[in-house]
Design a protein around this motif. Structure first.
Motif, PDB file in Angstrom:
ATOM      1  N   HIS A 180       0.566  -1.704  -0.054  1.00  0.00           N
ATOM      2  CA  HIS A 180      -0.176   0.112   0.478  1.00  0.00           C
ATOM      3  C   HIS A 180       0.518   0.825  -0.356  1.00  0.00           C
ATOM      4  N   ILE A 181       1.802   1.654   0.253  1.00  0.00           N
ATOM      5  CA  ILE A 181       2.857   2.432   1.035  1.00  0.00           C
ATOM      6  C   ILE A 181       3.424   1.815  -0.788  1.00  0.00           C
ATOM      7  N   LEU A 182       3.814   1.760  -1.466  1.00  0.00           N
ATOM      8  CA  LEU A 182       4.637   1.480  -2.804  1.00  0.00           C
ATOM      9  C   LEU A 182       3.953   2.150  -3.710  1.00  0.00           C
ATOM     10  N   GLU A 183       2.393   1.928  -3.270  1.00  0.00           N
ATOM     11  CA  GLU A 183       1.476   2.166  -4.961  1.00  0.00           C
ATOM     12  C   GLU A 183       0.510   3.585  -4.054  1.00  0.00           C
ATOM     13  N   ALA A 184       0.943   3.365  -2.865  1.00  0.00           N
ATOM     14  CA  ALA A 184       1.004   5.882  -2.913  1.00  0.00           C
ATOM     15  C   ALA A 184       1.867   6.659  -3.100  1.00  0.00           C
ATOM     16  N   ASN A 185       2.743   5.935  -2.960  1.00  0.00           N
ATOM     17  CA  ASN A 185       4.422   6.924  -3.365  1.00  0.00           C
ATOM     18  C   ASN A 185       5.337   5.877  -3.971  1.00  0.00           C
ATOM     19  N   PRO A 186       5.095   5.828  -5.602  1.00  0.00           N
ATOM     20  CA  PRO A 186       5.965   5.518  -5.910  1.00  0.00           C
ATOM     21  C   PRO A 186       7.043   5.495  -6.368  1.00  0.00           C
TER      22      PRO A 186
END
Length: 410
Positions: free
Chosen positions: A360-366
């Motif tokens: 979820h963190i990576l999806e929101a902050n590529p």
């Protein structure tokens, strides 16, 4: 440092080939003796143009059989010649430690799995003979074969014990392997951890412009110790942990896709788990492919996953580092910190919940993906490149080597 003539026997997963290239970059003369016909363990898996036309420093001795090794037939003579003719140092991988008694020079052992857990393990005799007819096992011929196999295990263990350095994972990464080395008599002072990244062939790649998060699992699908009793702790990749974490991510709104290789002892169990978790439409299975094709899959992915089980990050991780791709895995930095002055870069996860949170963190902050990828490549160049690792190995050898003639070369 004086130029050395170094012979390497065995090429499991082309790992020794990387070491050979690192040693050559340092200016040493190297010959590599390969002993397997499986493509995974042959140089043409990396350099397809070498098929049938190896450079003169690579010698093909893949016609050797287990019978030749056990009974020490004349078929071994060619390999022995290349390990003893104009050589200062020998590096032994796979069944190579069993050749140690023929050597005239000091040797190093590079253990990559079955060379320790199987070929140096007396329990393998039971595994090899479990399907034999009882009459044959009791016969003169059968008993003789068992004695020869037992002698081979003894020679393999002797070659490991007699090595100036035994290259194996840092103590604690593979407790069962630690126990075997302890049983053989290898002291920690004679252990050295190789961890190679293919920074020679693989160059950092720009992050892809995917419209959704593409997650690639690069490790084999193996996660059930109870169903795979012949495998070692190094083989279990915790694929079930990844699948459960990905399912949590999907159910909580994640839009990404997971790609896995259709390869591994627990493939069917994994497919059943995917269906049970209700994410069959979000998981893609990749068919058999060449190493070059797999690298293209890595380049097309946003995130590479390695192991989440009892193993440790291996070539999936180090290849991802070379390509500048971020990795999520059970990084085992509590152990790796004893070997390297900086922790392995990446996202550490050991539970489904941690995997869900990271995704979820990576999806929101590529942008985080690109930052980790850059750090990964720099780490590979500094600590894990074939040249850097070969230099570290020779420096460690110079401190351990009991041979005064070889010590003079350093």
């Amino acid at each position: 440092m004086t130029q050395l003539s170094i012979a390497i026997f065995g090429n499991t997963n082309n790992y020794p080939l990387l070491l050979a290239q690192g040693l050559k970059l340092l200016g040493h003369n190297v010959r590599l003796v390969i002993n397997r016909k499986e493509l995974l363990h042959r140089p043409e898996a990396r350099y397809h143009e070498w098929a049938g036309a190896y450079p003169d420093w690579i010698i093909d001795c893949s016609d050797l059989s287990d019978v030749d090794l056990a009974f020490e037939t004349p078929a071994l003579d060619r390999a022995i010649h290349h390990l003893t003719h104009n050589v200062d140092l020998v590096v032994l991988n796979d069944v190579g430690p069993a050749f140690a008694s023929y050597l005239c020079t000091p040797h190093v052992v590079v253990l990559t799995g079955s060379d320790l857990s199987y070929y140096a393990n007396y329990d393998s005799l039971q595994f090899r003979t479990s399907m034999w007819d009882p009459g044959f096992k009791r016969s003169l011929e059968g008993r003789r074969y068992i004695r020869k196999m037992a002698d081979f295990v003894s020679r393999q263990r002797d070659g490991i014990l007699g090595a100036e350095l035994v290259c194996y994972g840092q103590r604690g990464l593979v407790p069962s392997g630690d126990q075997q080395l302890d049983d053989i008599g290898v002291a920690d002072a004679h252990r050295f951890m190789l961890h190679l990244s293919n920074t020679i062939d693989l160059q950092p790649q720009a992050m892809p412009k995917n419209d959704k998060l593409i997650v690639l699992c690069g490790s084999r699908v193996v996660f059930r110790p109870e169903a795979n009793r012949a495998l070692s702790a190094m083989d279990f990749k915790g694929t079930d942990v990844l699948l459960k974490g990905f399912a949590l991510y999907c159910k909580s709104g994640g839009k990404g896709e997971l790609r896995l290789p259709r390869k591994g002892q627990d493939l069917e169990a994994a497919i059943a788990l995917v269906n049970e978790l209700g994410v069959f439409d979000r998981v893609s299975w990749l068919g058999e492919m060449s190493l070059a094709q797999f690298y293209q899959e890595m380049i097309a992915a946003d995130l590479i996953c390695d192991q989440f089980g009892t193993s440790f990050p291996g070539m999936v991780t180090t290849d991802a580092y070379a390509l500048g791709r971020p990795v999520m895995a059970n990084l085992r930095n509590e152990i790796f910190s004893e070997r390297f002055s900086e922790p392995l870069p990446g996202l550490n996860a050991t539970t489904p919940e941690e995997i869900e949170r990271h995704l979820h963190i990576l999806e929101a902050n590529p942008a985080v993906l690109e930052d980790i990828g850059v750090k990964s490549r720099l780490y590979a160049e500094k600590y894990l490149s074939p040249e850097s690792m070969a230099k570290q190995l020779l420096e460690a050898l110079s401190k351990q080597c009991s041979d005064t003639i070889l010590r003079h070369h350093f």
